[in-house]
Design a protein around this motif. Structure first.
Motif, PDB file in Angstrom:
ATOM      1  N   ARG A  90      -3.493   2.923 -10.470  1.00 20.01           N
ATOM      2  CA  ARG A  90      -4.013   4.176  -9.925  1.00 20.01           C
ATOM      3  C   ARG A  90      -4.793   3.834  -8.659  1.00 20.01           C
ATOM      4  NH1 ARG A  90      -5.261   4.645 -15.413  1.00 20.01           N
ATOM      5  NH2 ARG A  90      -7.347   3.894 -14.990  1.00 20.01           N
ATOM      6  N   PHE A  91      -4.573   4.635  -7.609  1.00 18.31           N
ATOM      7  CA  PHE A  91      -5.349   4.439  -6.385  1.00 18.31           C
ATOM      8  C   PHE A  91      -5.354   5.701  -5.547  1.00 18.31           C
ATOM      9  CE2 PHE A  91      -1.037   3.063  -5.424  1.00 18.31           C
ATOM     10  CZ  PHE A  91      -0.788   3.544  -4.152  1.00 18.31           C
ATOM     11  N   CYS A 113     -11.296   5.472  -0.684  1.00 16.91           N
ATOM     12  CA  CYS A 113      -9.965   5.034  -0.278  1.00 16.91           C
ATOM     13  C   CYS A 113      -9.807   3.568  -0.661  1.00 16.91           C
ATOM     14  CB  CYS A 113      -9.788   5.224   1.225  1.00 16.91           C
ATOM     15  SG  CYS A 113      -8.202   4.610   1.855  1.00 16.91           S
ATOM     16  N   ASN A 114      -8.786   3.265  -1.436  1.00 16.03           N
ATOM     17  CA  ASN A 114      -8.562   1.882  -1.853  1.00 16.03           C
ATOM     18  C   ASN A 114      -8.142   0.988  -0.693  1.00 16.03           C
ATOM     19  OD1 ASN A 114      -8.133   3.470  -4.546  1.00 16.03           O
ATOM     20  ND2 ASN A 114      -8.418   1.343  -5.134  1.00 16.03           N
ATOM     21  N   TRP A 171     -13.707  19.467  -2.826  1.00 20.12           N
ATOM     22  CA  TRP A 171     -13.586  18.268  -2.004  1.00 20.12           C
ATOM     23  C   TRP A 171     -13.880  18.633  -0.558  1.00 20.12           C
ATOM     24  CZ3 TRP A 171     -13.555  13.665  -4.066  1.00 20.12           C
ATOM     25  CH2 TRP A 171     -13.118  13.521  -5.384  1.00 20.12           C
ATOM     26  N   LYS A 172     -14.628  17.786   0.131  1.00 19.41           N
ATOM     27  CA  LYS A 172     -14.979  18.008   1.526  1.00 19.41           C
ATOM     28  C   LYS A 172     -13.831  17.628   2.470  1.00 19.41           C
ATOM     29  CE  LYS A 172     -19.013  19.698   1.162  1.00 19.41           C
ATOM     30  NZ  LYS A 172     -19.141  21.116   1.508  1.00 19.41           N
ATOM     31  N   GLU A 173     -12.914  16.820   1.985  1.00 19.59           N
ATOM     32  CA  GLU A 173     -11.690  16.484   2.729  1.00 19.59           C
ATOM     33  C   GLU A 173     -10.628  16.078   1.728  1.00 19.59           C
ATOM     34  OE1 GLU A 173     -11.755  12.587   4.951  1.00 19.59           O
ATOM     35  OE2 GLU A 173     -13.882  12.738   4.430  1.00 19.59           O
ATOM     36  N   ASP A 174      -9.386  16.190   2.141  1.00 22.21           N
ATOM     37  CA  ASP A 174      -8.284  15.911   1.226  1.00 22.21           C
ATOM     38  C   ASP A 174      -7.905  14.427   1.274  1.00 22.21           C
ATOM     39  OD1 ASP A 174      -6.464  16.557  -0.704  1.00 22.21           O
ATOM     40  OD2 ASP A 174      -5.217  17.808   0.583  1.00 22.21           O
ATOM     41  N   PHE A 175      -7.256  13.978   0.222  1.00 25.40           N
ATOM     42  CA  PHE A 175      -6.789  12.598   0.127  1.00 25.40           C
ATOM     43  C   PHE A 175      -5.617  12.579  -0.846  1.00 25.40           C
ATOM     44  CE2 PHE A 175     -10.044  13.286  -3.015  1.00 25.40           C
ATOM     45  CZ  PHE A 175      -9.571  12.673  -4.159  1.00 25.40           C
ATOM     46  N   ALA A 176      -4.913  11.474  -0.901  1.00 30.26           N
ATOM     47  CA  ALA A 176      -3.752  11.332  -1.781  1.00 30.26           C
ATOM     48  C   ALA A 176      -4.111  10.421  -2.956  1.00 30.26           C
ATOM     49  CB  ALA A 176      -2.574  10.738  -1.017  1.00 30.26           C
ATOM     50  N   SER A 177      -3.747  10.878  -4.161  1.00 26.46           N
ATOM     51  CA  SER A 177      -3.953  10.084  -5.376  1.00 26.46           C
ATOM     52  C   SER A 177      -2.598   9.656  -5.919  1.00 26.46           C
ATOM     53  CB  SER A 177      -4.670  10.903  -6.449  1.00 26.46           C
ATOM     54  OG  SER A 177      -5.990  11.146  -6.080  1.00 26.46           O
ATOM     55  N   GLU A 206      -6.522  10.304   4.322  1.00 28.31           N
ATOM     56  CA  GLU A 206      -5.370  10.785   5.097  1.00 28.31           C
ATOM     57  C   GLU A 206      -4.963   9.795   6.189  1.00 28.31           C
ATOM     58  OE1 GLU A 206      -3.789  14.834   7.308  1.00 28.31           O
ATOM     59  OE2 GLU A 206      -5.866  14.737   6.634  1.00 28.31           O
ATOM     60  N   ALA A 207      -5.932   9.160   6.833  1.00 28.13           N
ATOM     61  CA  ALA A 207      -5.622   8.210   7.913  1.00 28.13           C
ATOM     62  C   ALA A 207      -4.832   7.007   7.380  1.00 28.13           C
ATOM     63  CB  ALA A 207      -6.901   7.750   8.603  1.00 28.13           C
ATOM     64  N   CYS A 208      -5.248   6.456   6.246  1.00 27.33           N
ATOM     65  CA  CYS A 208      -4.534   5.309   5.668  1.00 27.33           C
ATOM     66  C   CYS A 208      -3.160   5.718   5.162  1.00 27.33           C
ATOM     67  CB  CYS A 208      -5.364   4.672   4.554  1.00 27.33           C
ATOM     68  SG  CYS A 208      -6.811   3.778   5.182  1.00 27.33           S
ATOM     69  N   TYR A 209      -3.066   6.913   4.577  1.00 23.11           N
ATOM     70  CA  TYR A 209      -1.771   7.431   4.129  1.00 23.11           C
ATOM     71  C   TYR A 209      -0.813   7.518   5.324  1.00 23.11           C
ATOM     72  CZ  TYR A 209       1.729  10.713   2.437  1.00 23.11           C
ATOM     73  OH  TYR A 209       2.912  11.309   2.114  1.00 23.11           O
ATOM     74  N   ASP A 210      -1.283   8.111   6.431  1.00 21.93           N
ATOM     75  CA  ASP A 210      -0.435   8.245   7.622  1.00 21.93           C
ATOM     76  C   ASP A 210      -0.009   6.881   8.162  1.00 21.93           C
ATOM     77  OD1 ASP A 210      -0.574  11.006   7.495  1.00 21.93           O
ATOM     78  OD2 ASP A 210      -2.153  11.166   9.010  1.00 21.93           O
ATOM     79  N   LYS A 211      -0.927   5.927   8.154  1.00 20.42           N
ATOM     80  CA  LYS A 211      -0.626   4.575   8.642  1.00 20.42           C
ATOM     81  C   LYS A 211       0.455   3.918   7.782  1.00 20.42           C
ATOM     82  CE  LYS A 211      -3.339   0.507   8.770  1.00 20.42           C
ATOM     83  NZ  LYS A 211      -4.658  -0.100   8.948  1.00 20.42           N
TER      84      LYS A 211
END
Length: 80
Positions: free
Chosen positions: A52-53, A15-16, A29-35, A57-62
């Motif tokens: 690109r970054f 996570c950037n 993937w063991k968990e999802d994330f946003a690219s 999920e927690a940082c995306y929601d924040k």
């Protein structure tokens, strides 16, 4: 930020925002994330630059929790 092993194989992403590592195992993937990928064009201060970054999920929601207008949501029919 994608993470590759010494053989050039994708093994994870960081996570950037917070630096959390999301792992990939056996191609899953063991968990999802946003690219995100953005090519900046004319009329920007970043003309000709690509960013690109990745965000966990927690940082995306924040981050989206700070938006003045909510993100558009649509339920998907199938999960791949």
């Amino acid at each position: 930020m994608k993470i590759y092993n010494e053989n050039g194989k994708l093994t994870g992403a960081a996570c950037n925002c917070c630096g959390k590592i999301m792992l990939q195992e056996n191609g899953m993937w063991k968990e999802d994330f946003a690219s995100f990928r953005k090519e900046w064009g004319y009329f920007s201060g970043k003309d000709g630059i690509e960013h690109r970054f990745d965000l966990c999920e927690a940082c995306y929601d924040k981050i989206i929790g700070q938006f003045q207008l909510p993100v558009e949501e649509e339920e998907t029919k199938e999960l791949l």
